[in-house]
Enzyme design. Structure first.
Site, short mmCIF file in Angstrom:
data_model
loop_
_atom_site.label_atom_id
_atom_site.label_comp_id
_atom_site.label_asym_id
_atom_site.label_seq_id
_atom_site.Cartn_x
_atom_site.Cartn_y
_atom_site.Cartn_z
N GLY A 641 -1.24 -0.56 3.37
CA GLY A 641 -1.09 0.08 4.82
C GLY A 641 -0.96 1.68 4.46
O GLY A 641 -0.55 1.96 3.10
N GLY A 643 0.29 5.56 6.68
CA GLY A 643 0.71 6.06 8.01
C GLY A 643 1.06 7.60 7.86
O GLY A 643 0.62 8.03 6.58
N GLY A 644 1.38 8.37 8.51
CA GLY A 644 2.05 9.60 8.63
C GLY A 644 2.83 9.82 7.54
O GLY A 644 2.84 10.89 6.84
N TYR A 645 3.88 8.99 7.09
CA TYR A 645 4.72 8.93 6.07
C TYR A 645 4.25 8.76 4.58
O TYR A 645 4.73 9.40 3.73
CB TYR A 645 5.93 7.91 6.43
N GLY A 646 3.22 8.38 4.53
CA GLY A 646 2.66 7.62 3.24
C GLY A 646 2.12 6.77 3.22
O GLY A 646 1.18 6.05 4.17
N LYS A 647 2.15 5.91 2.19
CA LYS A 647 1.36 4.51 1.94
C LYS A 647 2.50 3.64 1.75
O LYS A 647 3.60 3.76 1.08
CB LYS A 647 0.30 4.80 0.64
N VAL A 648 1.88 2.42 1.86
CA VAL A 648 2.90 1.11 1.45
C VAL A 648 2.02 0.14 0.60
O VAL A 648 0.91 -0.05 0.82
CB VAL A 648 3.16 0.30 2.70
N LYS A 662 7.41 1.31 0.30
CA LYS A 662 6.93 2.43 1.06
C LYS A 662 7.35 3.71 0.36
O LYS A 662 8.22 4.04 0.25
CB LYS A 662 7.64 2.18 2.71
N ASP A 758 11.72 3.27 18.65
CA ASP A 758 10.38 3.19 18.50
C ASP A 758 9.90 1.70 18.60
O ASP A 758 9.22 1.14 17.73
CB ASP A 758 9.87 3.63 17.18
#
Length: 956
Positions: A641, A643-648, A662, A758
């Site tokens: 996965g 997202g804006g934070y990076g990858k998992v 994460k 959230d």
């Protein structure tokens, strides 16, 4: 010795003066944060104080930043939360920067003082956020020439001060929004707006009659090249202020309203390429009409209207393929402004007669493919083109008249600005010779006119007028422009006039960034107005400028410093060296402190305990090399996965336990103290319905969190069908209860209590037995003893789930999570995104809900899968609870603890044990769930499109 002391004090005073901040600290911090996000900023950004040292593009008043105008800078990056903390900002112009893009964050609504929002020709995409309608001072909204999708937000109707609205040249779709009652806004509320520019989109449906009224002051109505259908409403005739009207290239049908005749100020009327029927209305009253396009419609077969000769201002008439019959009256060609007549592919017959009083501006009369039998012209020789190809008059044997052959392509040169009494140079490199015969690197772009009041492109007069007007407007010293050049006028397929424009620098061979910013801003903000004798609405598209001059000009302080240094001589140099040594020593100490502050784990011994190290409960510190081994060097095969934070990544510990790792990307890194605070908070959270933090890594510039692995993806994946898991009513109730218990634990039992901020379906993960686990604490806010009740904070969350009371007041309470949970409950019963096709699920349920009917009359929006294998007993009570959660006032909403009890009661009413474990591995979902992605980017939570409901509000 006294002189040395005097010099020392003088230098210290200058040093203090230079470093004294003239800019509000919050504004200065926001601008410096942008330096980390944006590339290619002007070179004086980061030097000194933003206001005092006049950073390029930055305007200030009383220490506050009130304008940020950086058009044409070759900037790259995204609009981040840093911009939206400039609370006094009145102008934001980032036009002609194709590298600035991404989605437009909903936090744009925080800029309550914004007057001009101008983002022409950037790289934005996705929906225009609904919060755009919460900018009460906005006068100019230009979002044209981007990639925006989705509907036009109806909230724009709230912008009562709006003067200019340009959303053209995007990919907007859906119907034109109008008001629905006194509280639901629409574009019909914009009675003071002068400009509606919506051309070149994908808008569909009928044009609402409610859109127009006699109160409106609209002058430009541009809806060309969309997918609009239905009849043109008669209310259009009420807007007597209109000057340019474009509905060409749509699918409009029906009869034209007879009251178009009331539009006495209209210059341009474009209705070509539709499916209009019926007779042509009498347009005699349109005394200002210059341009009339009616081609390719299905009007009733009718004689040439007798009112044509009454249109005294007419320059252009284009009516190809419109069923015209009969003979053109000779008096029509006596209109003194007439330049172009194109009536091809009709049924005109009789004799074409042109008398002695014809217009001396005539350029072309094109009557191909009609039934004209004769041609007579009193003037004898004529200089304009007449085309009668494929008419009986040209089918006679031996017909050789020039009007019976198609003219050759026009080889006459198009207009180009001539040299000004000089001989152009043959310039080297990419330089171009200016009209003054000076080699330089001009700023170039295209002027696109969406309306014009002439049609002869060989006529030099309009272009000379425009050239003189541009030269006068951009004259030195107001602008660093030496001369202006126009070239190559031509019409594009949309019937826009295009012109190549070059502006040459004054006194140099190239512009600096301040100069380009000033010029580009004059176009993007429409400060420059072309001569209205010839030209209508326009848009400028600036080319990327490659030749900026080196470095910014010296500030007055630096010049003063040089003068003092020269005057003071060696004594001052000696003092400065001493000061430099002291300064360097203090800077080294400060850097050492900063290093320790940014790495709060630097002296942490996991075997010891102190107040300055992370107080972790059940989580441990991992080494980066360890994690590389557990993820096979972060290979793509273990990427589960992003997202804006990076990858998992999926990782496997030596014990065989699966974990989710994460890893933050560089742009998402927090400060070390903030990261330490987050993991301390998460390590205290232990509940079966909350995803557990197992550890962290903070070394080699990395920030990594290690969580338990949750195999069955998110609730969003299952509701959308992405995971293959089928959720019947009993499973949905079980998931809702688990999620409610998790959030209730955060509110009532965690120490300190935590507001998640959230809550949404992508943040509810499902384990192997479909037990719900609340995840993603990136926006969470702990509530200290001093903050009980509420805490004032910058708004964060996800549109669609966001509590409107929190948004309006910025007062965060546990009831904000309750609101989000109510939206989640509605999502559970409908399997619809909170905002889908412009419709908000809370509003849709309220409108449809009828408690006197079965299932509250909600069958049309309930998920059909909800009754798979079971009854849906308790559904109405579940919906009741959801609607209590989304009450406008937080005081009217239940607590999460109360919600847990109600959901337990609903389950018991449905014959379920609320404390029983879910079924282990049902064939309905187990196989399909394999390989599902429980940690994917929010933007992939639903199939298709770029849903507004998953756009985070997350300022940096």
């Amino acid at each position: 010795m006294g002189s040395v002391v005097w010099l020392f004090l003088l230098v210290v005073s200058i040093h203090i003066y230079i470093i004294a901040a003239a800019t509000n600290p919050d504004d200065a911090s926001a601008l410096r944060s942008l330096m980390d996000e944006w590339k290619n900023l002007p070179s004086n950004w980061g030097s000194g104080d933003p206001c005092d040292d006049k950073w390029v593009g930055t305007g200030c008043r009383d220490s506050r930043v009130i304008s940020l105008k950086l058009p044409g800078m070759k900037l790259e990056g995204r609009l981040t939360g840093d911009v939206f903390s400039l609370s006094e900002l009145q102008e934001l112009d980032l036009s002609y920067n194709e590298g600035i893009g991404g989605s437009l964050p909903p936090t744009i609504g925080n800029l309550k003082n914004l007057i001009n929002l101008i983002l022409v020709g950037c790289g934005f995409f996705g929906p225009i956020p609904d919060t755009i309608g919460s900018l009460p001072q906005l006068r100019v909204l230009s979002l044209n020439s981007n990639g925006f999708t989705g509907p036009i937000p109806r909230s724009i109707g709230n912008l009562s001060n709006l003067y200019w609205l340009d959303l053209a040249d995007n990919q907007l779709h859906g119907e034109i929004p109008v008001s629905d009652g006194p509280t639901t806004p629409g574009l019909d509320w914009l009675i003071h707006t002068k400009h509606f520019h919506f051309g070149k989109n994908q808008l569909s449906g009928p044009i609402p009659s409610k859109l127009f009224s006699s109160e409106m002051t609209l002058i430009h109505l541009l809806l060309e090249s969309n997918r609009l259908s239905g009849a043109l409403p008669s209310t259009l005739g009420l807007v007597k202020s209109l000057e340019v009207v474009r509905f060409d290239n749509n699918s409009l049908n029906g009869v034209l309203p007879s009251n178009l005749n009331n539009l006495t100020s209209v210059h341009d009327l474009f209705l070509s390429n539709n499916r209009l029927t019926g007779p042509l209305p009498n347009l005699t009253g349109m005394s200002s009409l210059n341009t009339l396009y009616l081609s390719n419609n299905s009007f009733n077969s009718t004689d040439v209207p007798s009112w044509f000769p009454a249109l005294a201002s007419l320059t252009t008439l284009v009516m190809e393929n419109t069923q015209l019959t009969g003979q053109i009256p000779a008096s029509f060609f006596n209109l003194q402004q007439l330049q172009t007549v194109v009536l091809k592919h009709n049924n005109l017959d009789g004799s074409l007669d042109i008398g002695p009083g014809m217009s001396n501006q005539l350029e072309i009369i094109d009557l191909q493919s009609n039934s004209i039998t004769d041609f007579n012209i009193t003037a004898g020789e004529y200089t304009f083109e007449i085309i009668l190809v494929d008419n009986p008059v040209c089918r006679e044997s031996g017909a050789t008249n020039r009007y019976c052959t198609l003219p050759p392509p026009d080889s006459s040169p198009f207009y180009s600005t001539p040299p000004q009494n000089c001989q152009p140079y043959l310039c080297s490199s990419d330089q171009i010779s200016s009209p003054r015969c000076r080699c330089a690197y001009p700023f170039t772009g295209k002027l696109q006119f969406r309306g014009l009041f002439f049609s002869n492109l060989q006529n030099r007069t309009p272009f000379e007028s425009l050239e003189q007007d541009l030269t006068q407007f951009f004259k030195f010293p107001e602008f660093p422009v030496d001369s202006v050049s126009l070239r190559n006028p031509r019409m594009d397929p949309y019937q826009y006039l295009l012109l190549d424009l070059e502006l040459f620098p004054y006194g140099e061979d190239r512009f600096n960034k301040t100069g380009i910013s000033a010029i580009a801003s004059a176009f993007s903000s429409q400060d420059y107005k072309p001569p209205d004798t010839y030209f209508g609405p326009y848009v400028f598209r600036g080319d990327s400028y490659e030749y900026f001059s080196d470095g910014p000009a010296h500030s007055s302080k630096s010049i003063a410093g040089i003068a003092i240094g020269a005057a003071a001589g060696a004594s001052v140099l000696f003092v400065l060296l001493i000061l430099a040594g002291i300064y360097a020593y203090r800077q080294r100490k400060r850097a050492e402190r900063a290093t320790l502050e940014s790495n709060p784990f630097a002296h942490w011994d996991p075997k010891k305990s102190s107040g300055s190290i992370p107080q972790l409960k059940g989580a441990r510190c991992f080494g980066f090399e360890e994690l590389k081994k557990y993820t096979n060097n972060f290979t793509e095969a273990n990427d589960i996965g992003s997202g804006g934070y990076g990858k998992v990544y999926r990782g496997t510990l030596p014990t065989g336990e699966l974990v989710a790792i994460k890893r933050a990307q560089q742009g998402s890194l927090q400060g070390g103290v903030e990261f330490k605070t987050e993991i301390e908070l998460l390590s205290r959270v232990h509940h079966k319905n909350v995803v557990s933090l197992l550890g962290f890594c903070f070394e080699l510039g990395e920030q990594i969190l290690i969580y338990e692995y949750v195999p069955n993806g998110s609730l969003s994946d299952s509701l959308s069908g992405k995971s293959g898991i089928r959720l019947d009513w009993s499973r949905r109730l079980k998931i809702a209860l688990g999620a409610a218990r998790g959030v209730a634990y955060l509110h009532e039992l965690a120490n300190p209590p935590i507001i998640h901020r959230d809550i949404k379906s992508t943040n509810i993960l499902l384990d192997e037995r479909l037990n719900a686990k609340v995840a993603d604490f990136g926006l969470s806010k702990p509530m200290g003893d001093s903050e009980k009740g509420h805490v004032s904070t910058q708004v964060k969350g996800t549109m669609g789930y966001l509590d409107p009371e929190y948004y309006m007041t910025q007062q965060l309470t546990e009831k904000s999570d309750v609101y989000s949970f109510g939206v989640l409950m509605l999502e559970i019963v409908t399997a619809r995104r909170p905002i889908e096709r412009g419709k908000y699920i809370v509003r849709e349920v309220r409108m449809l809900m009828d408690k006197t009917k079965s299932s509250y009359n909600l069958q049309q929006i309930l998920d059909p899968s909800i009754s798979f294998g079971t009854s849906s007993k308790g559904l109405e009570r579940f919906v009741d609870l959801a609607m209590r959660c989304v009450e406008e006032s937080g005081a009217d909403r239940p607590t999460m603890g109360e919600m847990v009890k109600v959901i337990e009661d609903i389950m018991q009413m449905a014959g379920m044990n609320p404390n029983a474990e879910s079924a282990a591995s049902s064939a309905t979902y187990e196989d399909a769930a394999k390989g599902s992605n429980p940690y994917g980017d929010e933007s992939f939570a639903y199939s298709g499109g770029f849903p507004m409901s998953v756009t985070k509000i997350e300022p940096h």
